[in-house]
Scaffold this motif. Structure first.
Motif, short mmCIF file in Angstrom:
data_model
loop_
_atom_site.label_atom_id
_atom_site.label_comp_id
_atom_site.label_asym_id
_atom_site.label_seq_id
_atom_site.Cartn_x
_atom_site.Cartn_y
_atom_site.Cartn_z
N ARG B 226 25.59 -34.07 5.36
CA ARG B 226 26.86 -33.52 4.81
C ARG B 226 26.82 -32.75 3.53
O ARG B 226 25.82 -32.97 2.79
CB ARG B 226 27.93 -34.79 4.54
CG ARG B 226 28.61 -35.84 5.22
CD ARG B 226 29.02 -37.20 4.84
NE ARG B 226 29.32 -37.99 5.72
CZ ARG B 226 30.50 -38.33 6.03
NH1 ARG B 226 31.44 -37.85 5.02
NH2 ARG B 226 30.68 -39.30 6.63
N LYS B 227 27.81 -32.05 3.29
CA LYS B 227 27.40 -31.16 1.88
C LYS B 227 27.79 -32.29 0.85
O LYS B 227 29.04 -32.62 0.80
CB LYS B 227 28.48 -29.93 1.98
CG LYS B 227 28.24 -29.03 0.86
CD LYS B 227 28.97 -27.67 0.83
CE LYS B 227 30.15 -27.99 0.26
NZ LYS B 227 30.95 -26.75 0.27
N LEU B 228 26.76 -32.22 -0.03
CA LEU B 228 27.10 -33.15 -0.96
C LEU B 228 27.53 -32.38 -2.49
O LEU B 228 28.22 -32.74 -3.21
CB LEU B 228 25.66 -33.69 -1.51
CG LEU B 228 25.49 -34.90 -2.45
CD1 LEU B 228 26.30 -35.97 -1.72
CD2 LEU B 228 24.05 -35.21 -2.69
N ALA B 229 27.06 -31.03 -2.62
CA ALA B 229 27.53 -30.40 -3.93
C ALA B 229 27.14 -28.87 -3.56
O ALA B 229 26.36 -28.49 -2.83
CB ALA B 229 26.50 -31.04 -5.08
N GLU B 230 28.01 -28.36 -4.48
CA GLU B 230 27.51 -26.66 -4.37
C GLU B 230 27.81 -25.96 -5.64
O GLU B 230 28.83 -26.51 -6.35
CB GLU B 230 28.57 -25.99 -3.33
CG GLU B 230 28.25 -24.57 -3.02
CD GLU B 230 29.43 -24.06 -2.01
OE1 GLU B 230 29.98 -24.78 -1.61
OE2 GLU B 230 29.36 -22.82 -2.02
N GLY B 231 27.06 -25.15 -6.11
CA GLY B 231 27.28 -24.55 -7.49
C GLY B 231 25.82 -23.85 -7.91
O GLY B 231 25.16 -23.55 -7.25
N THR B 232 25.89 -23.55 -9.36
CA THR B 232 25.12 -22.90 -10.03
C THR B 232 23.90 -23.86 -10.09
O THR B 232 23.88 -24.93 -10.19
CB THR B 232 25.32 -22.10 -11.18
OG1 THR B 232 25.67 -23.26 -12.21
CG2 THR B 232 26.31 -21.16 -10.85
N PRO B 233 22.55 -23.22 -10.34
CA PRO B 233 21.50 -24.30 -10.66
C PRO B 233 21.78 -25.02 -11.77
O PRO B 233 21.45 -26.39 -11.45
CB PRO B 233 20.36 -23.14 -10.83
CG PRO B 233 20.70 -22.05 -10.19
CD PRO B 233 22.24 -21.79 -10.09
N ARG B 234 22.27 -24.58 -12.81
CA ARG B 234 22.72 -25.52 -13.79
C ARG B 234 23.60 -26.61 -13.24
O ARG B 234 23.63 -27.95 -13.56
CB ARG B 234 23.28 -24.74 -14.86
CG ARG B 234 23.52 -25.35 -16.17
CD ARG B 234 23.95 -24.78 -17.49
NE ARG B 234 22.83 -23.79 -17.72
CZ ARG B 234 21.83 -24.39 -18.75
NH1 ARG B 234 22.12 -25.50 -19.10
NH2 ARG B 234 21.00 -23.48 -19.22
N GLU B 235 24.73 -26.24 -12.52
CA GLU B 235 25.61 -27.18 -12.48
C GLU B 235 24.79 -28.24 -11.27
O GLU B 235 25.13 -29.63 -11.63
CB GLU B 235 26.81 -26.63 -11.59
CG GLU B 235 27.74 -25.94 -12.50
CD GLU B 235 28.69 -24.88 -11.63
OE1 GLU B 235 29.30 -24.16 -12.31
OE2 GLU B 235 28.53 -25.02 -10.40
N ILE B 236 24.01 -27.88 -10.46
CA ILE B 236 23.48 -29.00 -9.51
C ILE B 236 22.52 -29.96 -10.29
O ILE B 236 22.71 -30.93 -10.12
CB ILE B 236 22.56 -28.14 -8.46
CG1 ILE B 236 23.78 -27.13 -7.60
CG2 ILE B 236 21.74 -29.02 -7.55
CD1 ILE B 236 24.67 -28.02 -6.95
N GLU B 238 22.84 -30.93 -13.17
CA GLU B 238 23.53 -31.83 -13.95
C GLU B 238 24.53 -32.75 -13.19
O GLU B 238 25.20 -33.78 -13.60
CB GLU B 238 24.42 -30.97 -15.02
CG GLU B 238 23.55 -30.56 -16.08
CD GLU B 238 24.46 -29.42 -16.94
OE1 GLU B 238 25.42 -29.27 -16.56
OE2 GLU B 238 23.76 -29.03 -17.95
N ASN B 239 24.67 -32.40 -11.76
CA ASN B 239 25.50 -33.18 -10.96
C ASN B 239 24.65 -34.63 -10.51
O ASN B 239 23.58 -35.10 -9.94
CB ASN B 239 25.62 -32.43 -9.51
CG ASN B 239 26.43 -33.28 -8.52
OD1 ASN B 239 26.57 -34.39 -8.51
ND2 ASN B 239 27.29 -32.39 -8.02
N THR B 240 25.44 -35.72 -11.00
CA THR B 240 24.99 -37.18 -10.93
C THR B 240 24.70 -37.62 -9.35
O THR B 240 23.64 -38.15 -9.05
CB THR B 240 26.03 -38.13 -11.46
OG1 THR B 240 27.32 -37.76 -11.00
CG2 THR B 240 25.92 -38.11 -13.12
N GLU B 241 25.67 -36.92 -8.60
CA GLU B 241 25.61 -37.59 -7.07
C GLU B 241 24.30 -37.11 -6.59
O GLU B 241 23.52 -37.70 -5.88
CB GLU B 241 26.72 -36.74 -6.32
CG GLU B 241 28.00 -37.78 -6.44
CD GLU B 241 28.81 -37.18 -5.47
OE1 GLU B 241 28.77 -37.45 -4.15
OE2 GLU B 241 29.74 -36.36 -5.71
#
Lengths: 319, 251, 293
Positions: B226-236, B238-241
């Motif tokens: 499944r897709k867990l997250a998507e974003g810029t490198p910085r966002e990723i 910092e993503n706790t999941e």
């Protein structure tokens, strides 16, 4: 590219001069067969050596060329020069149609399917007695003529067959070093990578299978017109294996290797006349030994061997 | 540019991908990351036409390309490289790149075998084109080496040069840094940026986080299909999941 | 078309089919353990018949002793073939394997021709040749022998593959050779085993059919190919699917030869072979598997 032309030039001159060196009808006759087998081996090698697709049914295409030409000229009195291209077209069309399902198969399965195809064709040659004369063969096939020249002597046939063979050699050499030849070799090395780069591999395989069948058919027509007699026994499974042996012994993917293989396998039984029945043992043994010890065939294996011997010689010289 | 819409892939009862959607923007470098078994390579195989998905659609520049075979996709400007580099091992480096120009040339079997003037001039063009891509990848000195004998790192460069010869608009790279040493990886990063600067959209699956964070414009994280997250490198980062998924991996 | 005629053809078809089945199972066993289609499989069938002849006529052994000796001799030949031809192969690509097994098959055939000549030889039936009448059709005792022995072999096979350690190890190899190696199964040994079992089965097939069809140095090609056809119908299963494939092929062939044309009898098998390969390469009973890249 220049080197390829030079190689071809030397080869062509040798071929043209050979009759001056080897006179005598018998040997000329054998050399005619070397020419026909060279064409067949090159045809199979395009498929096996370049594209990596095996066929154990090529004797069938060879036979179809021979029979179509033979029947049209002997039974229906066609001009051989019209029968020959028609045979090539029919065989090519058939190969093209059967090529799509058959070349979806890989490796062992492809080998078995082509083998089955060859055997079906062989059975048809034997059973359609009204058309082919059945097991006892078809005779009365006319020689080819060109203007006032009839190709009815060994020397004339030699030049006729080798004229065609040289054309096929040049054809195959050009093809190998071209866009299509590269794509074929790419299919051999990694089919998936070739696809990703935009090579329509399934179509390409069918095309080369067709071309290979057409070359075999042409060789068959020429065989029929030089022999003036054809019988099913020449087009059975054993001959397909013999062709395979020529290609493997000469060297997969090498045009001149195909010539070497064809020459060796055609001349060997002639020199081993006394050992007539041994020839199938020799084929079998040669096939196994080549795959085990010289998988590149004679064209690559022999130079390698010399290099090794030479190096060893030097080393022992130093010691 | 490239849009993945609700892709699901089931292999004999096992769900490898479930309802994955994301879009790749033109001119970007997009990274697809995730722990082992997340479905990254499966996704690549679907996009590049090697597998056919159970359901879902892939759009290339707005057109549905689902189910098209790889050779058709190449003509539409989509190419890929492989994790375990797939070279034509018995051919020279130059010839490998020349095969890359297959779609940019058109001589048929007969024309090639008869050496028509047309085929000769086309051959010239292919040869010159190959030189250009060899230079770009910095492997001109290896042009006449049999590619099967190349060291792994050089093989990777060759595979990239060969894919570029197709003149793609979008290039998918499956773990381009796998098997490379740190210096080679650094050079690879620069090369990928150069490729993007040529206007080619890049999508890559990669495990080397340093490389991914350094060069990617956007990142998609997959986990367990499944897709867990998507974003810029910085966002990723910092993503706790995402962090949890990665920490949970080595059990 | 008479009922008893059809019955007659079907009955004799069943016994040839049983032979194809045995050969086909031999093909499948090697294929599953190694991924090789052994083109020399048919030659072991030929060797079975020829060795029986050797022990029977040259060494004057009684039939009951000649048969086991012939099976052992053919099995040793199979073992040697694996050791000398298959194992030393360094570049084991499918094409090289096809070529080497073809080479091996020609070599074995050639050696048989040198040893026993080109004549066809008869082997006496196991228990007389008084025909037995069944519902308007007749069969020979040898037909019953063939069917009985086939049934026994199929059962023994089943027990071996499902109830012995070595049989289970062989099945593990069939599913995944690398994984089998990782859990400590000696894969090389299993490959050798597979050649031993399938050459033994091939030779048994050759021995039990020889009294009906006679034997000669070159009977192996056709029998081998038809065995392969049976295996393809059965989806390369080393169990019951291939047996059914063989029986089906035998009956179809016999009916085709009897009712349509005997000249095209051999073509029937190959047309079926091509059709199956084109339309259902997973076999008549198998499930489609997704292709792995």
């Amino acid at each position: 590219m220049k080197r390829e032309l030079l190689k071809f030039g030397v080869f062509a001159i040798l071929v043209l001069l050979a009759p001056l060196l080897f006179s005598g009808g018998y040997l000329m006759n054998v050399l005619v067969f070397v020419g026909i087998n060279t064409m067949l081996a090159i045809g199979l090698n395009l498929l096996l050596g370049n594209a990596g697709q095996i066929s154990l049914g090529h004797a069938g295409f060879f036979g179809m060329g021979a029979y179509i030409s033979g029947i049209l000229t002997a039974t229906y009195a066609w001009n051989p020069w019209f029968a020959m291209p028609l045979a090539a077209v029919v065989v090519g069309l058939l190969a093209f149609l059967i090529g799509f399902p058959i070349l979806k198969l890989k490796g062992h399965y492809l080998a078995m399917a082509t083998l089955g195809l060859g055997i079906i064709v062989f059975i048809v040659f034997n059973e359609t007695v009204d058309l082919t004369g059945g097991p006892s063969g078809l005779s009365g096939i006319p020689n080819l003529t060109m203007g006032s020249v009839t190709f009815d002597s060994d020397v004339k046939n030699y030049y006729l067959i080798w004229g065609f063979t040289l054309m096929i050699v040049l054809f195959a050499v050009n093809l190998a070093n071209s866009r299509v030849g590269r794509a074929l070799r790419a299919v051999h090395d990694s089919e998936v990578a070739a696809k990703v780069l935009g090579v329509n591999t399934s179509l390409l395989k069918v095309q080369i299978f067709t071309l290979s069948a057409v070359i075999s058919s042409l060789a068959g027509s020429l065989y029929a017109h030089t022999m003036t007699f054809v019988a099913p026994a020449s087009f059975g499974f054993n001959f397909s294996v013999e062709l395979l042996t020529m290609v493997v012994i000469g060297g997969l993917g090498s045009v001149y290797g195909s010539f070497l293989g064809a020459a060796l396998l055609t001349l060997l039984p002639e020199f081993l006349r006394a050992a007539h029945d041994y020839d199938i043992i020799i084929y079998g043994g040669l096939l196994m030994l080549m795959v085990m010890f010289m998988p590149g065939g004679l064209v690559r294996g022999v130079p390698d061997l010399f290099r090794k011997l030479f190096r060893r010689g030097k080393e022992s010289g130093h010691a | 540019m490239l849009e993945i819409s609700r892709i699901t892939q089931i292999f004999g009862g096992v769900t490898a991908l479930e309802d994955v959607s994301f879009a790749v923007k033109k001119g970007n470098i997009t990274g697809v990351i995730g722990p082992n078994g997340a479905g990254k390579t499966t996704l690549f195989n679907i996009i590049t036409g090697i597998y056919t998905q159970t359901s879902g659609t892939v759009f290339l520049e707005g057109k549905d390309i689902s189910g098209l075979p790889p050779e058709k996709l190449a003509r539409k400007g989509l190419v890929r490289t492989f994790q375990n580099i797939e070279l034509f091992g018995q051919m020279t480096v130059r010839e490998n790149v020349m095969v890359g120009m297959h779609t940019k040339s058109s001589c048929g079997m007969l024309s090639c075998a008869l050496k028509t003037p047309w085929s000769v001039s086309e051959e010239h063009r292919i040869r010159e084109g190959a030189v250009r891509w060899l230079e770009f990848a910095g492997i001109t000195d290896l042009a006449d080496v049999t590619s099967g004998n190349l060291p792994f790192g050089k093989g990777r460069l060759l595979e990239i040069a060969r894919a570029l010869a197709v003149e793609p608009t979008i290039m998918l790279m499956d773990e381009p840094a796998a098997g490379l040493n740190s210096q080679e990886t650094l050079a690879l990063g620069l090369l990928i940026k150069q490729i993007r600067d040529m206007g080619i959209t890049v999508v890559l699956v990669e495990h080397d986080m340093e490389l991914v964070m350094d060069i990617c414009d956007r990142i998609v994280v997959l986990n367990l299909g499944r897709k867990l997250a998507e974003g810029t490198p910085r966002e990723i980062q910092e993503n706790t999941e995402v962090i949890a998924a990665y920490l949970g991996e080595d059990d | 078309m008479q009922f008893d005629q059809i019955l007659q053809y079907s009955l004799s078809g069943l016994s040839t089919g049983a032979i194809y089945a045995l050969i086909g199972v031999g093909f499948s066993i090697i294929f599953n353990a190694t991924g090789i289609i052994n083109f020399a499989q048919g030659e072991f069938v030929m060797l079975g018949g020829m060795f029986t002849l050797l022990f029977l006529e040259t060494l004057k052994l009684p039939l009951w002793a000649a048969i086991p000796c012939a099976i052992v001799a053919s099995t040793v030949a199979g073992l040697l073939f694996e050791r000398l031809a298959i194992r030393p192969l360094r570049q084991a690509t499918p094409i090289n394997l096809v070529i080497i097994t073809i080479g091996g098959s020609i070599l074995i055939r050639g050696l048989a021709m040198l040893s026993w000549g080109k004549d066809t030889h008869a082997i006496p039936p196991f228990s007389g040749d008084d025909p037995i009448a069944i519902a308007g059709a007749t069969i020979l005792p040898q037909h019953l022998w063939i069917l009985a022995i086939t049934v026994i072999i199929v059962i023994v096979n089943r027990i071996y593959f499902y109830h012995t350690i070595s049989g289970k190890a062989m099945r593990a190899c069939a599913y995944n050779r690398r994984a089998a190696g990782l859990v400590g199964i000696d894969v090389h040994r299993m490959v050798l085993f597979s050649f031993i079992i399938s050459s033994a089965m091939g030779s048994i097939a050759g021995i039990i059919v020889a009294p009906l069809t006679m034997t000669a140095y070159d009977v192996g090609i056709m029998l081998g190919l038809k065995g392969f056809c049976a295996a393809i119908i059965g989806g390369m299963s080393s169990g019951i699917a291939t047996v059914i494939g063989g029986l089906l092929l035998g009956v179809l062939e016999s009916l085709g030869a009897g009712l349509i044309s005997s000249g095209y009898k051999d073509a029937i098998a190959f047309i079926i072979l091509l059709l199956i390969l084109f339309i259902r390469p997973q076999g008549l009973f198998g499930k489609a598997e997704s292709e792995r890249v």
